[in-house]
Design a protein around this motif. Structure first.
Motif, mmCIF file in Angstrom:
data_model
loop_
_atom_site.group_PDB
_atom_site.id
_atom_site.type_symbol
_atom_site.label_atom_id
_atom_site.label_comp_id
_atom_site.label_asym_id
_atom_site.label_seq_id
_atom_site.Cartn_x
_atom_site.Cartn_y
_atom_site.Cartn_z
ATOM 1 N N THR A 108 0.812 -1.224 0.000
ATOM 2 C CA THR A 108 0.000 0.000 0.000
ATOM 3 C C THR A 108 0.841 1.268 0.000
ATOM 4 O O THR A 108 0.362 2.334 -0.380
ATOM 5 C CB THR A 108 -0.937 0.021 1.218
ATOM 6 N N PRO A 323 -5.733 -6.197 0.399
ATOM 7 C CA PRO A 323 -7.193 -6.065 0.334
ATOM 8 C C PRO A 323 -7.669 -4.706 -0.166
ATOM 9 O O PRO A 323 -8.612 -4.630 -0.974
ATOM 10 C CB PRO A 323 -7.614 -6.305 1.793
ATOM 11 N N GLU A 324 -7.027 -3.622 0.273
ATOM 12 C CA GLU A 324 -7.452 -2.295 -0.123
ATOM 13 C C GLU A 324 -7.051 -1.923 -1.543
ATOM 14 O O GLU A 324 -7.479 -0.896 -2.081
ATOM 15 C CB GLU A 324 -6.935 -1.229 0.848
ATOM 16 N N LYS A 326 -7.378 -4.267 -4.104
ATOM 17 C CA LYS A 326 -8.090 -5.158 -5.006
ATOM 18 C C LYS A 326 -8.977 -4.394 -5.968
ATOM 19 O O LYS A 326 -9.569 -3.386 -5.602
ATOM 20 C CB LYS A 326 -8.935 -6.162 -4.223
#
Length: 328
Positions: A108, A323-324, A326
């Motif tokens: 990220t 996850p953030e 995707k």
């Protein structure tokens, strides 16, 4: 007489000040200072080799010093941040590959691809599976048999998460149906050293860093992850020839931070293309096993978009996408 003297003095003063101003304008023409090429991996690896070969040619073509800066760490993300955070003036550019695409989805804090301006595409670098000749294994089937007997017996050296040999080490064993025990190293050069000294027995490097060792007979290449055989290793079959549908490659391109002036960008593109197409660079590239496919800025941008579409599904399938990050 006095008035003529004053006018003459004024003319001389104007001329005197105009010359330095003109000279200053000439000095400000790009490039007027050294160009820095950022390499995000340690010295001695494939990207470092490309940067130094191009830098040598570019310094002559653009008549300025070219400096290679190795800015390492975090699987290449540290160096990529250095590039995107640099002043967009054309004096800081960088070598980029698959690692930047991977990291943009895995990490990220890694720079996003839209923060970069592709300038020139240089080469395709197919993945491969290598094994130390000292193991006595010289075929892919022999490797698979040994791995199924004892996966711990053949450790694999690869990059930190996101690097090209890390991605290759995710894709290749899955397709072969084996469990690969992986040991990350900070770049290609340390991985090659580990393979030669016996710290690891296999690697998933592209061809250039290990080419000389295959010629020396100390490393066997068991398969190449491309549609056709590597031009420097014509006797080594592809994975597809051996019954395994594995096609995955790294790439090498030159990028700059987003927002450099269009005239500077054009000069960089022209200079870098001239460097890549120079006889000196082509000869050195051939000797080191680079598969050249030079493209300008438009082609480089298209290839980057293509690589992103190819790599994302591989990362997602392996559960490596944050996850953030995707996609919907």
């Amino acid at each position: 007489m006095k008035r003529r003297h004053l006018l003459a003095s004024a003319f001389c003063l104007t001329a005197a000040t105009a010359l330095p101003f003109g000279a200053a304008m000439a000095e400000d023409a790009y490039p007027s200072e050294p160009i820095h090429i950022t390499v995000v991996w340690p010295a001695g690896g494939g990207h470092d080799l490309v940067a130094r070969l191009i830098g040598h040619e570019l310094s002559t073509i653009m008549d300025t010093a070219v400096v290679v800066d190795n800015v390492t760490g975090a699987g290449g993300s540290t160096g990529m941040r250095h590039i995107v955070n640099a002043k967009p003036d054309g004096y800081t550019i960088g070598v980029m590959g698959l690692h930047a695409v991977s990291q943009s989805y895995m990490n990220t804090s890694a720079p996003k691809l839209d923060a970069l301006d592709p300038i020139v595409y240089i080469s395709d670098e197919p993945g491969a599976l290598e094994i130390a000749a000292s193991t006595g294994i010289d075929t892919l089937e022999g490797y698979i048999e040994a791995m199924k007997k004892d996966p711990m017996a053949l450790m694999n050296g690869n990059d930190p998460q996101g690097g090209n040999s890390f991605v290759f080490a995710e894709v290749i064993p899955e397709a072969l149906g084996v469990e690969m025990m992986k040991l990350p190293y900070p770049g290609h050069a340390p991985t090659v050293t580990a393979l030669l000294t016996g710290e690891v027995q296999t690697a998933t490097l592209p061809i250039p860093p290990i080419l000389e060792h295959t010629y020396a007979g100390t490393v066997n290449v068991l398969g190449v992850a491309s549609e056709t055989r590597h031009p420097k290793l014509p006797d080594v079959p592809t994975f597809k020839e051996q019954g395994y549908d594995i096609v995955v490659n790294d790439f090498v391109m030159m990028v700059a931070p987003k927002g450099i002036p269009e005239d500077v960008r054009s000069k960089l593109e022209e200079g870098l293309l001239a460097a890549v197409n120079s006889e000196g660079f082509k000869a050195a590239a051939d000797k080191n096993g680079l598969v050249l496919r030079p493209l300008g800025a438009e082609g480089a941008a298209a290839e980057l978009a293509k690589q992103e579409e190819l790599v994302y599904p591989l990362l997602d399938k392996a559960g490596l996408v944050a996850p953030e990050l995707k996609r919907d």
